[in-house]
Design a protein around this motif. Structure first.
Motif, PDB file in Angstrom:
ATOM      1  N   ALA A 116       0.846  -1.191   0.000  1.00  0.00           N
ATOM      2  CA  ALA A 116       0.000   0.000   0.000  1.00  0.00           C
ATOM      3  C   ALA A 116       0.881   1.241   0.000  1.00  0.00           C
ATOM      4  O   ALA A 116       1.818   1.340   0.798  1.00  0.00           O
ATOM      5  CB  ALA A 116      -0.901  -0.005   1.236  1.00  0.00           C
ATOM      6  N   LEU A 117       0.608   2.179  -0.899  1.00  0.00           N
ATOM      7  CA  LEU A 117       1.398   3.410  -1.019  1.00  0.00           C
ATOM      8  C   LEU A 117       0.438   4.605  -1.014  1.00  0.00           C
ATOM      9  O   LEU A 117      -0.492   4.663  -1.817  1.00  0.00           O
ATOM     10  CB  LEU A 117       2.239   3.372  -2.303  1.00  0.00           C
ATOM     11  CG  LEU A 117       3.303   2.258  -2.319  1.00  0.00           C
ATOM     12  CD1 LEU A 117       3.714   1.904  -3.733  1.00  0.00           C
ATOM     13  CD2 LEU A 117       4.518   2.670  -1.479  1.00  0.00           C
TER      14      LEU A 117
ATOM     15  N   GLU B 230      12.996  -4.601  -5.097  1.00  0.00           N
ATOM     16  CA  GLU B 230      12.199  -3.406  -5.375  1.00  0.00           C
ATOM     17  C   GLU B 230      12.657  -2.745  -6.675  1.00  0.00           C
ATOM     18  O   GLU B 230      13.840  -2.753  -6.996  1.00  0.00           O
ATOM     19  CB  GLU B 230      12.409  -2.360  -4.269  1.00  0.00           C
ATOM     20  CG  GLU B 230      11.994  -2.793  -2.893  1.00  0.00           C
ATOM     21  CD  GLU B 230      11.954  -1.586  -1.949  1.00  0.00           C
ATOM     22  OE1 GLU B 230      10.857  -1.080  -1.733  1.00  0.00           O
ATOM     23  OE2 GLU B 230      13.014  -1.155  -1.453  1.00  0.00           O
ATOM     24  N   GLY B 231      11.715  -2.150  -7.392  1.00  0.00           N
ATOM     25  CA  GLY B 231      12.062  -1.330  -8.554  1.00  0.00           C
ATOM     26  C   GLY B 231      12.598  -2.108  -9.741  1.00  0.00           C
ATOM     27  O   GLY B 231      13.488  -1.623 -10.446  1.00  0.00           O
ATOM     28  N   VAL B 232      12.074  -3.310  -9.961  1.00  0.00           N
ATOM     29  CA  VAL B 232      12.504  -4.099 -11.126  1.00  0.00           C
ATOM     30  C   VAL B 232      11.844  -3.515 -12.381  1.00  0.00           C
ATOM     31  O   VAL B 232      10.624  -3.464 -12.484  1.00  0.00           O
ATOM     32  CB  VAL B 232      12.129  -5.587 -10.958  1.00  0.00           C
ATOM     33  CG1 VAL B 232      12.535  -6.385 -12.190  1.00  0.00           C
ATOM     34  CG2 VAL B 232      12.771  -6.151  -9.698  1.00  0.00           C
TER      35      VAL B 232
ATOM     36  N   PRO C  62       4.317  10.912  -2.032  1.00  0.00           N
ATOM     37  CA  PRO C  62       4.664  10.756  -0.610  1.00  0.00           C
ATOM     38  C   PRO C  62       6.043  11.310  -0.266  1.00  0.00           C
ATOM     39  O   PRO C  62       6.252  11.768   0.863  1.00  0.00           O
ATOM     40  CB  PRO C  62       4.597   9.243  -0.370  1.00  0.00           C
ATOM     41  CG  PRO C  62       4.553   8.613  -1.711  1.00  0.00           C
ATOM     42  CD  PRO C  62       4.004   9.630  -2.662  1.00  0.00           C
TER      43      PRO C  62
ATOM     44  N   ARG D 247      -1.195   8.301  -1.392  1.00  0.00           N
ATOM     45  CA  ARG D 247      -1.224   9.383  -2.372  1.00  0.00           C
ATOM     46  C   ARG D 247      -2.078  10.506  -1.821  1.00  0.00           C
ATOM     47  O   ARG D 247      -3.022  10.258  -1.068  1.00  0.00           O
ATOM     48  CB  ARG D 247      -1.859   8.896  -3.697  1.00  0.00           C
ATOM     49  CG  ARG D 247      -1.179   7.672  -4.308  1.00  0.00           C
ATOM     50  CD  ARG D 247       0.118   8.082  -4.947  1.00  0.00           C
ATOM     51  NE  ARG D 247       0.853   6.999  -5.569  1.00  0.00           N
ATOM     52  CZ  ARG D 247       1.912   6.406  -5.013  1.00  0.00           C
ATOM     53  NH1 ARG D 247       2.304   6.730  -3.799  1.00  0.00           N
ATOM     54  NH2 ARG D 247       2.574   5.485  -5.674  1.00  0.00           N
TER      55      ARG D 247
ATOM     56  N   GLY E 148       7.871  -4.070  -9.214  1.00  0.00           N
ATOM     57  CA  GLY E 148       8.477  -3.060 -10.085  1.00  0.00           C
ATOM     58  C   GLY E 148       7.654  -2.787 -11.317  1.00  0.00           C
ATOM     59  O   GLY E 148       6.738  -3.544 -11.660  1.00  0.00           O
ATOM     60  N   PHE E 149       8.009  -1.675 -11.968  1.00  0.00           N
ATOM     61  CA  PHE E 149       7.242  -1.202 -13.116  1.00  0.00           C
ATOM     62  C   PHE E 149       7.241  -2.211 -14.257  1.00  0.00           C
ATOM     63  O   PHE E 149       6.357  -2.174 -15.108  1.00  0.00           O
ATOM     64  CB  PHE E 149       7.797   0.143 -13.615  1.00  0.00           C
ATOM     65  CG  PHE E 149       7.642   1.286 -12.631  1.00  0.00           C
ATOM     66  CD1 PHE E 149       6.918   1.132 -11.455  1.00  0.00           C
ATOM     67  CD2 PHE E 149       8.216   2.532 -12.901  1.00  0.00           C
ATOM     68  CE1 PHE E 149       6.775   2.185 -10.551  1.00  0.00           C
ATOM     69  CE2 PHE E 149       8.075   3.595 -12.010  1.00  0.00           C
ATOM     70  CZ  PHE E 149       7.361   3.423 -10.843  1.00  0.00           C
TER      71      PHE E 149
ATOM     72  N   GLU F 280       6.107  -2.770   7.068  1.00  0.00           N
ATOM     73  CA  GLU F 280       7.436  -2.462   6.530  1.00  0.00           C
ATOM     74  C   GLU F 280       8.156  -1.474   7.437  1.00  0.00           C
ATOM     75  O   GLU F 280       7.679  -0.375   7.688  1.00  0.00           O
ATOM     76  CB  GLU F 280       7.322  -1.900   5.103  1.00  0.00           C
ATOM     77  CG  GLU F 280       6.809  -2.936   4.116  1.00  0.00           C
ATOM     78  CD  GLU F 280       7.090  -2.572   2.661  1.00  0.00           C
ATOM     79  OE1 GLU F 280       7.733  -1.532   2.399  1.00  0.00           O
ATOM     80  OE2 GLU F 280       6.653  -3.353   1.791  1.00  0.00           O
TER      81      GLU F 280
ATOM     82  N   LEU G 163       5.579   1.736   7.799  1.00  0.00           N
ATOM     83  CA  LEU G 163       5.509   2.417   9.087  1.00  0.00           C
ATOM     84  C   LEU G 163       6.590   3.485   9.148  1.00  0.00           C
ATOM     85  O   LEU G 163       7.718   3.267   8.697  1.00  0.00           O
ATOM     86  CB  LEU G 163       5.742   1.440  10.229  1.00  0.00           C
ATOM     87  CG  LEU G 163       4.602   0.526  10.668  1.00  0.00           C
ATOM     88  CD1 LEU G 163       5.017  -0.164  11.965  1.00  0.00           C
ATOM     89  CD2 LEU G 163       3.314   1.293  10.873  1.00  0.00           C
TER      90      LEU G 163
HETATM   91  P1  C2E Z   1       9.031   2.459  -0.505  1.00  0.00           P
HETATM   92  O1  C2E Z   1       8.293   1.964   0.665  1.00  0.00           O
HETATM   93  O2  C2E Z   1      10.396   1.924  -0.729  1.00  0.00           O
HETATM   94  O3  C2E Z   1       8.076   2.164  -1.753  1.00  0.00           O
HETATM   95  C1  C2E Z   1       8.521   1.823  -3.043  1.00  0.00           C
HETATM   96  C2  C2E Z   1       8.562   3.031  -3.943  1.00  0.00           C
HETATM   97  O4  C2E Z   1       9.194   2.652  -5.172  1.00  0.00           O
HETATM   98  C3  C2E Z   1       7.178   3.558  -4.345  1.00  0.00           C
HETATM   99  O5  C2E Z   1       7.272   4.970  -4.508  1.00  0.00           O
HETATM  100  C4  C2E Z   1       6.967   2.890  -5.706  1.00  0.00           C
HETATM  101  O6  C2E Z   1       6.046   3.563  -6.535  1.00  0.00           O
HETATM  102  C5  C2E Z   1       8.361   2.968  -6.255  1.00  0.00           C
HETATM  103  N1  C2E Z   1       8.594   1.970  -7.306  1.00  0.00           N
HETATM  104  C6  C2E Z   1       8.132   0.702  -7.369  1.00  0.00           C
HETATM  105  N2  C2E Z   1       8.568   0.071  -8.465  1.00  0.00           N
HETATM  106  C7  C2E Z   1       9.346   0.954  -9.134  1.00  0.00           C
HETATM  107  C8  C2E Z   1      10.095   0.896 -10.361  1.00  0.00           C
HETATM  108  O7  C2E Z   1      10.130  -0.107 -11.052  1.00  0.00           O
HETATM  109  N3  C2E Z   1      10.767   2.030 -10.722  1.00  0.00           N
HETATM  110  C9  C2E Z   1      10.735   3.170  -9.978  1.00  0.00           C
HETATM  111  N4  C2E Z   1      11.417   4.218 -10.417  1.00  0.00           N
HETATM  112  N5  C2E Z   1      10.057   3.264  -8.804  1.00  0.00           N
HETATM  113  C10 C2E Z   1       9.371   2.170  -8.398  1.00  0.00           C
HETATM  114  P2  C2E Z   1       6.225   5.975  -3.854  1.00  0.00           P
HETATM  115  O8  C2E Z   1       4.852   5.406  -3.882  1.00  0.00           O
HETATM  116  O9  C2E Z   1       6.445   7.316  -4.459  1.00  0.00           O
HETATM  117  O10 C2E Z   1       6.670   6.011  -2.326  1.00  0.00           O
HETATM  118  C11 C2E Z   1       7.907   6.524  -1.955  1.00  0.00           C
HETATM  119  C12 C2E Z   1       8.186   6.274  -0.500  1.00  0.00           C
HETATM  120  O11 C2E Z   1       7.260   7.001   0.320  1.00  0.00           O
HETATM  121  C13 C2E Z   1       8.020   4.819  -0.081  1.00  0.00           C
HETATM  122  O12 C2E Z   1       9.152   4.064  -0.450  1.00  0.00           O
HETATM  123  C14 C2E Z   1       7.859   4.973   1.414  1.00  0.00           C
HETATM  124  O13 C2E Z   1       9.108   5.146   2.038  1.00  0.00           O
HETATM  125  C15 C2E Z   1       7.075   6.267   1.511  1.00  0.00           C
HETATM  126  N6  C2E Z   1       5.645   5.954   1.686  1.00  0.00           N
HETATM  127  C16 C2E Z   1       4.691   5.670   0.759  1.00  0.00           C
HETATM  128  N7  C2E Z   1       3.496   5.411   1.343  1.00  0.00           N
HETATM  129  C17 C2E Z   1       3.705   5.523   2.688  1.00  0.00           C
HETATM  130  C18 C2E Z   1       2.844   5.362   3.847  1.00  0.00           C
HETATM  131  O14 C2E Z   1       1.649   5.044   3.774  1.00  0.00           O
HETATM  132  N8  C2E Z   1       3.431   5.584   5.074  1.00  0.00           N
HETATM  133  C19 C2E Z   1       4.749   5.913   5.194  1.00  0.00           C
HETATM  134  N9  C2E Z   1       5.252   6.123   6.436  1.00  0.00           N
HETATM  135  N10 C2E Z   1       5.571   6.052   4.139  1.00  0.00           N
HETATM  136  C20 C2E Z   1       5.056   5.862   2.898  1.00  0.00           C
END
Ligand code: C2E
Ligand code: MG
Ligand code: MG
Ligand code: MG
Length: 279
Positions: free
Chosen positions: A60-61, A237-239, A74, A63, A258-259, A150, A119
């Protein structure tokens, strides 16, 4: 340049820095309202088994759809939320929403998959975190095994004693524990011994230049090997490329995110994917 400015130059804040400070203040004030106004939502990024291709989990991510500023990532508002304390109500909302969605998928007859929730270190310092999570699980009706939390390395290094207890309390709930962005912080192999983790997430910065960069290839291979010895799953992550996927599969990495296979998506889209991708 800093030296040339000398001791008597009190121009600490450049115009750009002032702009950034006022942007932060504006974001902070807006973020206070965002939850109540339903401006936050979650996307879910699928995770796939590297050997079978099966969709086996998701992260879950959060927005933020701001009425004037548009979609805010984020990386821009989580730090603001952490500095202002707003991360506590925000993090609580994220947990509730992720558990509600996971239960709704199951109630719709879809194959159950765990949902991972990030978290913040600030949440982790909360004395009643485990109780709060137990309450959220009970309220949603989601069985604990379908929630994975996490954590990051920086949380674990703060205070060993207290955190061993805090993690044990979380573990006792029956939820999964993952270490996010593994290898980027003050990585210590002793964490693997001290804490009862289930999953290591290999940071995107190592995956990015696979398989050609020999140092990143060596690090990735070592992390996967150690994780296997400790009985931990690995998530890359990020494959983004087929070559990265093939390398990770050959090394025995468990899951990929990953994307290349899927971007973060709305809950309804993930439900469709779960229906079409066979178990
Ligand atoms: P994270 O937990 O390491 O999440 C993975 C991030 O990598 C996500 O970015 C995701 O969209 C991105 N990602 C996944 N696959 C790929 C890929 O193939 N290529 C690229 N370039 N990026 C990829 P996102 O959604 O922008 O989130 C960024 C960070 O923000 C997260 O890193 C996490 O640390 C934080 N975050 C996001 N949601 C939450 C939340 O609900 N609570 C908290 N505390 N932190 C959050
Ligand atoms: Mg994460
Ligand atoms: Mg990560
Ligand atoms: Mg992160």
């Amino acid at each position: 340049y800093a030296k040339d400015n000398g001791r008597n130059n009190f121009q600490f804040f450049t115009p750009e820095m002032n702009a950034r400070v006022s942007e932060r203040l504006a974001l902070e004030n807006n973020l206070r309202q965002a939850i109540a106004r339903n401006e936050l939502f979650l996307h879910y990024q699928p995770q796939f088994d590297l050997q079978t291709g099966e969709l086996t989990g998701c992260e879950a991510l959060v927005r933020w759809q701001h009425p004037e500023l548009g979609l805010i990532p984020p990386s821009r508002f989580i730090p603001v939320a952490e500095d202002s304390g707003l991360i506590l109500p925000l993090g609580h909302w994220v947990l509730r929403e992720a558990c509600r969605q996971a239960k709704a998928w199951q109630d719709a007859g879809l194959r159950p998959i765990p949902v991972a929730v990030n978290l913040s270190a600030v949440q982790f310092r909360q004395a009643r975190l485990a109780t709060m999570i137990a309450d959220v699980l009970a309220e949603s009706g989601l069985a604990p095994r379908w929630l994975e939390l996490e954590l990051t390395e920086s949380m674990l290094m703060e205070d060993g004693e207290r955190h061993t207890t805090a993690l044990a309390d979380l573990k006792a709930l029956g939820v999964g524990l993952a270490l996010d962005d593994f290898g980027t912080g003050y990585s210590s192999l002793s964490y693997l011994k001290r804490f009862d983790l289930d999953t290591l997430k290999i940071d995107r910065s190592f995956v990015q230049s696979l398989p050609d960069d020999s140092e990143d290839a060596a690090l990735t291979t070592a992390i996967i090997g150690i994780a296997r010895q400790f009985g931990l799953k690995t998530v890359a992550e990020g494959v983004e490329t087929e070559a990265q996927r093939a390398f990770l599969a050959a090394q025995g990495c468990t899951l990929m995110q990953g994307f290349l296979l899927a971007r973060p998506m709305a809950g309804a889209e993930l439900a469709e994917l779960l229906e079409t991708v066979p178990a």
